[in-house]
Design a protein around this motif. Structure first.
Motif, PDB file in Angstrom:
ATOM      1  N   HIS A  36     -33.415 125.520  43.831  1.00  0.00           N
ATOM      2  CA  HIS A  36     -32.920 124.323  43.158  1.00  0.00           C
ATOM      3  C   HIS A  36     -31.463 124.127  43.523  1.00  0.00           C
ATOM      4  O   HIS A  36     -30.690 125.085  43.573  1.00  0.00           O
ATOM      5  N   ARG A  38     -28.044 121.037  43.393  1.00  0.00           N
ATOM      6  CA  ARG A  38     -27.521 119.734  43.029  1.00  0.00           C
ATOM      7  C   ARG A  38     -26.678 119.122  44.154  1.00  0.00           C
ATOM      8  O   ARG A  38     -26.556 117.906  44.250  1.00  0.00           O
ATOM      9  N   THR A 556     -45.555 121.723  43.840  1.00  0.00           N
ATOM     10  CA  THR A 556     -44.142 121.773  44.159  1.00  0.00           C
ATOM     11  C   THR A 556     -43.994 122.169  45.632  1.00  0.00           C
ATOM     12  O   THR A 556     -44.937 122.660  46.255  1.00  0.00           O
ATOM     13  N   ASP A 627     -35.686 115.107  44.338  1.00  0.00           N
ATOM     14  CA  ASP A 627     -36.095 114.760  42.973  1.00  0.00           C
ATOM     15  C   ASP A 627     -35.274 113.549  42.524  1.00  0.00           C
ATOM     16  O   ASP A 627     -34.159 113.693  42.013  1.00  0.00           O
ATOM     17  N   HIS A 630     -34.227 113.370  38.640  1.00  0.00           N
ATOM     18  CA  HIS A 630     -33.150 114.218  38.145  1.00  0.00           C
ATOM     19  C   HIS A 630     -31.947 114.264  39.082  1.00  0.00           C
ATOM     20  O   HIS A 630     -30.963 114.930  38.792  1.00  0.00           O
ATOM     21  N   THR A 632     -31.674 115.791  41.970  1.00  0.00           N
ATOM     22  CA  THR A 632     -31.503 117.171  42.419  1.00  0.00           C
ATOM     23  C   THR A 632     -32.377 117.436  43.632  1.00  0.00           C
ATOM     24  O   THR A 632     -33.214 116.612  44.023  1.00  0.00           O
ATOM     25  N   TRP A 634     -35.057 120.220  45.519  1.00  0.00           N
ATOM     26  CA  TRP A 634     -35.946 121.373  45.453  1.00  0.00           C
ATOM     27  C   TRP A 634     -36.113 121.911  46.875  1.00  0.00           C
ATOM     28  O   TRP A 634     -36.374 121.151  47.808  1.00  0.00           O
TER      29      TRP A 634
END
Length: 648
Positions: A36, A38, A556, A627, A630, A632, A634
């Motif tokens: 994950h 950002r 995912t 994503d 959000h 973000t 992945w």
């Protein structure tokens, strides 16, 4: 507009572990957690190389800078590729809001003709040595991407690779691959001096963990940086300075030594071949699948085969079949076979005549016609190329060739062999339990699993996305003189007989049709997925299934990167073997995951399939999911090899 918030210069390193993640339709326990981030994501085939990308991100570089650093580091680590190989990339440019393609594949050298190789008794060009080499593409591709889309200097981006060339702790996989290949390495004096650091001892390769030094390569990279820095000191701008390093490699003293070393060992590459070569920026090909635009490189790669497969599969309800049910596996296998039969015949260098009929091949009407030929009850061992020309309002000029070509594919008992791609070799020798996976996977399996290609995935806060599938110059590699540069082995992907493909017959200056095939997907005109994988002819098979795992079955990216895939061997091999029988399709040969239920295997047997089982059949795939909800990132990094990711 920035897709993500401002980059922060710290990193989170991801360790292997077990965790459970829910998805919309399908959930599995993954052996690695998802990444994950950002601000940025850096994923590639080697942990040290992922660290190189993270370092550049920490220093404020963008995704192109980081991808170039990872590319340089993986080339320096050898066993999956080296500096003399080829680079092919897709880049999402957030300023232009479009996907661009980079073609940095080398070309056949002067003298590389059909007659030359047939006179030596080859049906295909050789697998190894100086006669297997196209011109180097990776140094030029790296410089071009960095100069036009990066922000850092070549000196900054090459620093991790140069530190490694000065000496790094070699990983066990590479060290053991050198030892296994030492007999061939000894055929080439410059390779012998670099790789066999303990000549005369029982083990002549480096030991795992030993500091492996490459002074010649370090000197070559130093010369490139010196050219850049000299240009900067002379008042040149950043782009011009980077291309000065490019010129020194392809037209200066590096080129002279490369050519001298190649010719000394029997190679064909000339100074003119290097000077005349250049990377090409292209428009990628793409199709739409359920509201998602999927981008691949042009038909000098096998990438359009994935697009063709998706177009065919639009005509079926895959979700209703169920993930990896017998009907789903059968439908996938047939769709891929149809697409790969077209690949085998029609794909080739678009800058040479004849031009492939890509408009017809990628049309929905053609795909629907091909889909209607699928028998829902059994495998078709006679699948051959279709006729896309009517779907672009023209007539097929190769119909007589196609008629003759069909006779090459004889699905007799002799073709029903246990044949698994080199990177998935696992023999099933227990006759009493023919579907039981061999208890141990030997070192040769691992060597083949990781041979010959890697993938590089990078994304940043500004919205830059890079997907690369670099390759060539893998071990055992022939090094060109005192450059430290391993020569490509990609010439073997040409054919010498137009009956196999009139579009991919070898000519000097021409690019071979390669298996190397990064992928990008956009949704609502924004990045959705960036994904790539190693594995020769299986690349677009695995990438197709990864994409469907996410889009159709709600996985995912980590679940999808580890999920069980199938592989078809009913296609002409692009690598390995210099005889026609080495490359011919194996009708009905099907690789399944060892966890496949017995009832699925039994049903597939009744449909005409010969079954092999693999322990891990996912690729290895590396991927980034964007994503949008959000804001973000992945990251997914397969559990199938040494692939590794770092995000922040």
């Amino acid at each position: 507009m920035h897709f993500f918030s401002t980059r922060i210069g710290r990193i989170a390193i991801i360790f292997v572990g077990f965790s459970l993640f829910n998805s919309v339709v399908y959930a599995q326990r993954t052996q690695k957690p998802p990444l994950h981030g950002r601000h940025w994501m850096a994923i590639t085939g080697k942990p040290l190389a992922a660290t190189a990308g993270a370092q550049i991100f920490q220093q404020g570089g963008n995704a192109v800078d980081a991808a170039c650093a990872m590319l340089a580091a993986t080339c320096t680590m050898w066993d999956v590729l080296s500096w003399g190989g080829e680079t092919q990339a897709l880049i999402y440019n957030p300023k232009l809001k479009k996907v661009i393609a980079i073609n940095a594949l080398g070309v056949a050298p002067t003298g590389a003709t059909v007659d030359f190789f047939k006179a030596k008794g080859y049906a295909f060009p050789p697998e190894y040595g100086p006669l297997a080499a196209v011109t180097p593409g990776t140094p030029g591709g790296l410089c071009y991407m960095l100069a036009n889309y990066g922000t850092k200097s070549l000196q900054e981006v090459l620093k991790p690779a140069m530190e490694m060339a000065a000496g790094y702790a070699i990983d066990a996989q590479t060290a053991n691959s050198i030892e296994r290949g030492k007999a061939r390495i000894k055929e080439w004096p410059y390779s012998k001096n670099v790789f066999l650091v303990h000549q005369g001892e029982e083990r002549e390769a480096p030991e795992p963990g030993e500091i492996f030094v490459q002074q010649d390569l370090l000197q070559t990279l130093t010369k490139m940086v010196e050219a850049e820095q000299s240009a900067l000191q002379a008042g040149k701008d950043r782009k011009t300075a980077i291309m000065a390093a490019y010129d020194r490699f392809y037209r200066g003293d590096i080129a002279e030594e490369f050519v001298r070393g190649s010719k000394e060992q029997g190679g064909l590459i000339t100074k003119e071949d290097l000077a005349n070569w250049k990377p090409i920026e292209e428009e990628p090909l793409h199709i739409e699948y359920k509201g998602i635009d999927v981008y691949k490189l042009q038909e000098w790669t096998q990438g359009p085969a994935m697009l063709q497969s998706l177009n065919i599969l639009k005509n079926f309800d895959l979700q209703a079949m169920g993930y990896n049910s017998a009907n789903y596996v059968h439908t996938l296998y047939q769709a891929m076979n149809l697409a790969f039969a077209d690949r085998d015949f029609y794909y080739g260098d678009p800058y040479f005549s004849p031009k492939a009929p890509m408009k017809g091949l990628l049309s929905d009407a053609y795909a629907k016609m091909r889909a209607q030929t699928i028998d829902s009850l059994k495998n078709d061992p006679y699948i051959g190329p279709g006729d896309p020309y009517p779907f672009e309002d023209s007539t097929n000029p190769y119909q007589s060739l196609l008629n003759k070509r069909a006779k090459l594919i004889n699905p007799s008992a002799n073709d029903q062999l246990d044949f698994v791609p080199k990177h998935d070799v696992t023999l099933l020798e227990d006759v009493a339990e023919p579907y039981r996976l061999a208890a141990e996977v030997d070192s040769l399996y691992m060597d083949r699993l990781l041979r010959g290609t890697t993938s590089v995935e990078a994304a940043d806060a500004e919205g830059w996305v890079v997907s690369i599938t670099p390759s060539g110059g893998w071990l055992p590699a022939c090094i060109a003189g005192n450059t430290g540069i391993g020569m490509s082995q990609r010439l073997q992907s040409f054919v010498l007989d137009s009956l196999i493909s009139p579009f991919n017959v070898i000519e000097p200056g021409k690019r071979p049709r390669v298996t190397l095939t990064p992928a990008l997907a956009l949704k609502d005109n924004k990045p959705f997925l960036s994904f790539a994988v190693q594995g020769g002819d299986t690349q677009d098979q695995n990438l197709l299934q990864f994409f469907l795992n996410v889009v159709e079955f709600g996985m995912t990216v980590q679940e999808a990167s580890e999920a069980a895939n199938i592989n078809s061997n009913q296609l002409w091999l692009s690598l390995g073997g210099t005889k026609v029988d080495d490359r011919k399709p194996r009708a009905g040969s099907l690789l399944l995951d060892s966890r496949t239920p017995t009832e699925v295997i039994d049903k597939l047997k009744t449909m005409g399939y010969t079954i092999q089982l693999g322990e891990r059949t996912s690729g290895p795939i590396n991927a980034i999911y964007f994503d949008d909800k959000h804001q973000t990132l992945w990251g997914g990094s397969s559990n199938n090899g040494e692939d590794y990711g770092i995000g922040w």
